[in-house]
Structures are given as structure tokens and as C-alpha cells.
Design an enzyme around this catalytic site. Structure first.
Site, PDB file in Angstrom:
ATOM      1  CE1 TYR A 210      28.137  18.863  35.276  1.00  0.00           C
ATOM      2  CE2 TYR A 210      26.767  19.250  37.210  1.00  0.00           C
ATOM      3  CZ  TYR A 210      26.920  18.797  35.909  1.00  0.00           C
ATOM      4  OH  TYR A 210      25.843  18.271  35.246  1.00  0.00           O
ATOM      5  CG  HIS A 313      28.001  15.176  36.823  1.00  0.00           C
ATOM      6  ND1 HIS A 313      26.882  14.766  36.135  1.00  0.00           N
ATOM      7  CD2 HIS A 313      27.584  15.398  38.098  1.00  0.00           C
ATOM      8  CE1 HIS A 313      25.843  14.735  36.964  1.00  0.00           C
ATOM      9  NE2 HIS A 313      26.252  15.106  38.150  1.00  0.00           N
ATOM     10  CG  HIS A 392      23.820  14.108  28.812  1.00  0.00           C
ATOM     11  ND1 HIS A 392      24.219  13.156  29.722  1.00  0.00           N
ATOM     12  CD2 HIS A 392      23.691  15.260  29.518  1.00  0.00           C
ATOM     13  CE1 HIS A 392      24.352  13.712  30.916  1.00  0.00           C
ATOM     14  NE2 HIS A 392      24.029  14.983  30.823  1.00  0.00           N
TER      15      HIS A 392
END
Length: 597
Positions: A210, A313, A392
Site C-alpha cells: 500500500y 494498492h 470489495h
């Protein structure tokens, strides 16, 4: 004869067959099926007739093509339509494949060929199929993700059953076939753009990264409305950029240190943890996102921080090194403010290892709650209106659904995807705006498949960990940024103690042992699996009813009871088409004569 048959097949011009082109032609949606661009699919949806018209363009036709749908994109247990030749005649037929991938002609022909036409570009096939056919061999076309499959036939076959799918060039493409019948809103004339991109990032050679990057708006930047945004993915890195978000920092701080680096770096300033207000969220598979004409997402101006945090990400399973990236999100905004400020709210599960999926599970469900206590406290008396949603999970997610409950009864589905894929995560406009009032409950459930895993999958940020999130896009904007839950950690520790007492294997429950370590030592027999399910279904929860500053609303949020739901929604049974009897009982013989269509 083989060469002659193929030559005739290549110049096929088919006379008009039963049916006609839908009046809403041309086809508004299209996608390439294969990487080489040999097959291109376009389609149109009629909700009045409850059918889909498909237009398949085949470039460089050889001896036929198969096209269809299956649960996860497999060639086994698939619903197919096939165009093939036996060397003398050409046929178009509704078919299905069994568990071994063997193709069979369907006794109920629900794909209806309307026209075939050879053009300089290639062969166009126009056909249609109802959403539901009530044929057990057919795929039910639903609102969520559809896995399309295709295959190229390079030689004639004496019969449909003679086709061996393992010898074909095949592949899959994911789409949402049933697009909502919503017009793209017009954009204002004073539209401006701003690109939020991390400059020249050297992607780390590790599986999950990330990356955080801080930028800022000009000091004199007044309040604007974001009316649209779209991804900018560096060419060549499409497979590495998994999802991106743009956050606005908390207005309580006058400044934020500039930073560009891994979000878990020890060098990352602590103040960046106060950059939590979502401005834009994109994930793999999504395209440009438009706000409805009556709302826009506010940023800039008094009481708003000038500082923005981009989070990218990177999913790099091959651990590629030396790749540079400048991906990000392009914001389209206007100074002409719309009637309502819009917001984005996170629903579902807290990112925590206490929510876990045992290995070797085919359909294990986890559920997160936005409770009535939170909505009663945080929502305005007039409520909010959800107009879009992005579901998600990570790699084991298979189904996701968010349901609204009121007065203990489930009332309506906010968003559902029964064939969800983590590789196709669009922000989807809802067909119907869902209004949420104070005291309502929003229940988000995710179903996971861990058949290919030998270890427990815990919740968390890593790609091999799991998430369950619904990014709900709504208006008018409130202070409520995140409304999630997780099982109370103390009750999970009681589970570990119980597992330890009922099994001969030692399960460490000592304080210094982390939750993932304790899960790793659980012997996953049927008893331990069922007890964990029961724990998640009945134990008290810890609720995160959070503002954009990541601070919870005032109140007691630990050891909260699960919302009491006395009535649940059942998925309506599919409706069988009334015109089914009109369809042919066998394959359509395609006219290979010299007439033009």
C-alpha cells in the site's frame, strides 16, 4: 471437401431469420472477449421484455465459435451457444456442457438467432436470450457480475457432441450484463480536472504494497463539487495496480508533512492516519464514475483540508522488481455547486483478524453490521439516499450482499452480486435509489471459498487476508464515514479456550500469542467449524461508528448485541418466459447460399 466447406463458411451471408433488431439499436455496451481482439461482444438490455440482445463480431472466422456463461468462468457446467459446421452445412444451437466439459445440444433452444451477416470487418451474429429460461441447463442472468466464456473452432465437426473443449482456444471475460437504465449525466461547462498521482513510484518486489502519497490543493482553492472521476493506470502496470483511493485529510490540522512511501513504513508520519475522508475509490475493473446531476462530492473551501492522500494498492504476486508507476485518479470538478453534497460510507467488516474463514470451506459467510444505534445517532432525520455501490473483497470472495432492515425486518437489497469476482470490482449505479433513515440497519454479508487453502484466512489488509466492504455512495453528506462491526475479541478468546478444552491438540491461548497464530493452531474438524459459525452468528459485536477523522461517535460501542432480524428477504424465483414454446426444438440451420442480407 474440408477446404470448400470452410471457404463457404467464411463468406456466409444469412437470410433474415425469426425476430428483428431491437429498436434501441445500436448496442450501447461492448467489450473485447479475447486479448487478440478476434471476438468483440456488444449488447443491449430490455427490461420490459426481460431479455438481452447480443451482437458478436467474429474477425477471421475459421470454422465456428462458441460463446456462453458459467458460474466462475469454467468451461464445465456452462450455458453455451455454438456456431459450427459439419463440412457441408452450418448450424447455430443452444448447448450446455457437463462436469467434464463435454458439449450437448440443449433440448430447450432459448438462444434465438436473429441475423448473421458477413462484412469486411468480420462475421456479425445477432441473437437474443431471456434473463431467465427456467431451463436447469441454462444460466440465470442476474444483476451482478457475469462470467462470459468463449472458444474458437478451427475445423469442422460431424456433430456438436464431437467438439472437445480442451482442444479449443478458450478464455473468459467478466462484465455486468444488466446495466441499469440510467443516462450519463451532463457535465457542467466550467469543468476542471486535477490528477492525483504518485510520481514515479518504484514498485516494491513484494506481493502486497500500500503506497501513500500526500499532495495539496492551492491555498486559495474554494469549495468545489467533484462530478466525475476516472482511473489513470500506467501502461504496462494494469495487472499490478489492484485498487486506489483518494482521501482528504482532517481539517483540524493546519498542515500535513509531504510523504511518498509504503503506508506501513516506519518513516510514515503519524499524522497521515488522520487522512481518512474518501474522495474517490477505484478498483480493478471499474471505469469512469459519474455523480447524479443533483449531487457532487465537496472538497476545498472553509472547513476543508487542502491536503489529500493517495493510496495505491499494488498486488505483485510474481514479485517483479524495477517497475516504475505513476498511477492515480483524475478528478473532474466544478465551482457551480449542485443542490446536495455527496459522501462515501464504508459498510461491512472491520479490517481485523478476529473475523476469519477456516480452510477448505466452499461457502463460508461473514457478516458486518451498521447498527440502528449508529444510524440513529449519525444520520439526519430526513435520511440519506444511496445511489451507487462498490463491493470489495480479496481473493476468496464469491458473493457479496448489503440489505437494509427497518423495524427488525429486511426491507430491500442495496446491492447484491451472486457471482462476485475480486478481479472485477466496479462502482455500480443502483437501479433504484435506496433511502436509509435513522434507526435503520445495514447488513453486509460476504461468502468466501477457501477450498484451495490449508491455513486459516484472517481479516486484514494483505491480499491473502480478507475484507468485506461495501463503499456506499450517497447524499446528503453526513459525518458518518465508516459503519462496520466485528465479533467482540473477548468472545473470540472464549472460543479459543473452548477449542483447547475439547481437543487433544493444544491451541495456545496465552496473551502474547496473536489472533492469527491462535487461528493457525486450531484443528479444523467439523465441530470447531460449526462453533466458529455459531460464534459469529450470536456473539456480541464491536461497532465502529466513525467520523472521517477515524474517531468514533460518542457512546458505548463494544459488546453490542447483534441487531434482531425477525424477517429476512428471500430472492424471488425466476420468471419463465411466456414465449418459450415458440423457440425451435433443435439447432437452426444457417443458410449458406449466395443470397445477401
Amino acid at each position: 471437401m474440408y477446404g470448400t466447406a470452410v471457404a463457404i463458411f467464411l463468406v456466409i451471408l444469412v437470410a433474415a431469420l425469426q425476430g428483428s433488431v431491437p429498436p434501441e439499436n445500436p448496442f450501447p455496451y461492448h467489450v473485447p472477449l479475447d486479448p487478440e481482439g478476434t471476438l468483440e461482444l456488444s449488447w443491449n438490455v430490455s427490461y420490459a421484455r426481460e431479455d438481452v440482445h447480443f451482437q458478436l463480431l467474429v474477425r477471421g472466422l475459421k470454422a465456428g465459435v462458441l460463446f456462453g456463461m458459467s458460474d466462475r468462468g469454467e468451461l464445465q457446467n456452462a450455458d453455451l451457444v455454438v456456431l459450427w459446421t459439419d463440412g457441408n452445412s452450418a448450424y447455430f444451437g443452444d448447448a450446455w456442457s457437463d462436469q467434464k466439459g463435454q458439449i450437448h445440444l440443449d433440448s430447450q433452444q432459448d438462444y434465438q438467432l436473429l441475423r448473421a451477416q458477413k462484412t469486411p470487418e468480420g462475421l456479425y451474429l445477432l441473437f437474443k436470450r431471456p434473463f431467465s429460461t427456467c431451463d436447469p441447463k441454462d444460466y440465470l442472468i442476474e444483476d451482478g457480475t457475469v462470467h462470459l466464456i468463449y472458444g474458437i473452432l478451427e475445423q469442422p465437426f460431424l456433430s456438436l457432441e464431437a467438439i472437445n473443449t480442451s482442444d479449443l482456444q478458450t478464455g473468459l471475460q467478466r462484465v455486468q450484463l444488466l446495466k441499469p437504465n440510467i443516462m450519463v449525466p451532463s457535465l457542467p461547462e466550467d469543468l476542471n480536472t486535477r490528477e492525483i498521482r504518485a510520481p514515479n513510484v518504484l514498485i516494491p518486489g513484494q506481493e502486497t504494497t500500500y503506497w501513500c502519497y500526500i499532495t495539496e490543493l492551492p491555498a486559495s482553492f474554494s469549495k468545489h463539487h467533484i462530478v466525475m472521476y476516472e482511473p489513470i493506470v500506467t501502461v504496462g502496470n494494469e495487472a499490478l495496480v489492484h485498487h486506489m483511493e483518494v482521501f482528504q485529510c482532517a481539517a483540524e490540522f493546519e498542515s500535513f508533512p509531504h510523504f511518498s512511501g509504503p503506508c506501513d513504513s516506519k518513516m510514515k508520519p503519524d499524522r497521515l492516519n488522520y487522512c481518512r475522508h474518501v474522495l474517490a475509490a477505484w478498483a480493478l475493473g471499474a471505469k469512469a464514475f459519474y455523480y447524479p446531476e443533483e449531487a457532487g462530492l465537496p472538497f476545498g473551501g472553509a472547513g476543508s483540508s487542502r491536503y489529500l492522500r493517495l493510496e495505491v494498492h499494488y498486488h505483485n504476486p510474481l514479485k517483479i522488481k524495477g517497475r516504475r508507476d505513476s498511477s492515480g485518479i483524475r478528478l473532474y470538478y466544478t465551482a457551480s455547486l449542485r443542490p446536495y453534497d455527496a459522501g462515501i460510507m464504508e459498510l461491512g467488516l472491520v479490517y481485523t483478524p478476529v473475523m476469519a474463514i477456516p480452510p477448505q470451506e466452499t461457502a463460508f459467510m461473514l457478516t458486518g453490521y451498521c447498527t440502528d444505534k449508529c444510524t440513529q445517532l449519525a444520520l439526519p432525520s430526513s435520511g440519506i439516499h444511496i445511489f451507487a455501490s462498490q463491493l470489495h473483497t480479496h481473493l476468496t470472495g464469491r458473493k457479496v450482499v448489503t440489505v437494509l432492515a427497518r423495524g427488525g425486518r429486511e426491507r430491500e437489497v442495496v446491492n447484491r452480486d451472486n457471482h462476485y469476482s475480486p478481479h472485477f470490482q466496479e462502482i455500480r449505479m443502483l437501479k433504484k435509489v435506496v433511502s436509509v433513515h435513522p434507526g435503520d440497519v445495514l447488513i453486509t454479508s460476504c461468502t468466501y471459498n477457501t477450498e484451495d487453502r490449508n491455513l486459516t484466512t484472517v481479516g486484514g489488509f494483505g491480499i491473502l487476508e480478507e475484507m468485506c466492504v461495501n463503499y456506499a455512495h450517497y447524499y446528503p453528506q453526513t459525518q458518518l464515514e465508516l459503519c462496520k462491526s466485528a465479533v467482540d475479541p473477548g468472545f473470540l478468546q472464549k472460543y479459543f479456550h473452548q477449542v483447547n478444552s475439547f481437543n487433544s491438540e493444544d491451541v495456545c491461548t496465552c496473551p502474547q500469542t496473536s489472533v492469527p497464530q491462535q487461528f493457525a493452531s486450531v484443528p479444523w474438524n467439523s465441530f470447531n467449524r460449526e462453533v466458529l459459525k455459531a460464534l459469529y452468528n450470536f456473539a456480541p459485536i464491536s461497532v465502529h461508528c466513525n467520523k472521517s477523522s477515524a474517531v468514533r461517535f460518542q457512546g458505548e460501542w463494544n459488546l453490542q448485541p447483534l441487531p434482531k432480524i425477525t424477517s429476512t428477504l428471500e430472492e424471488p424465483p425466476p420468471r419463465c418466459p411466456a414465449h418459450r414454446a415458440q423457440n425451435p426444438s433443435g439447432p437452426t440451420v444457417v443458410n449458406m447460399g449466395g443470397g445477401k442480407s
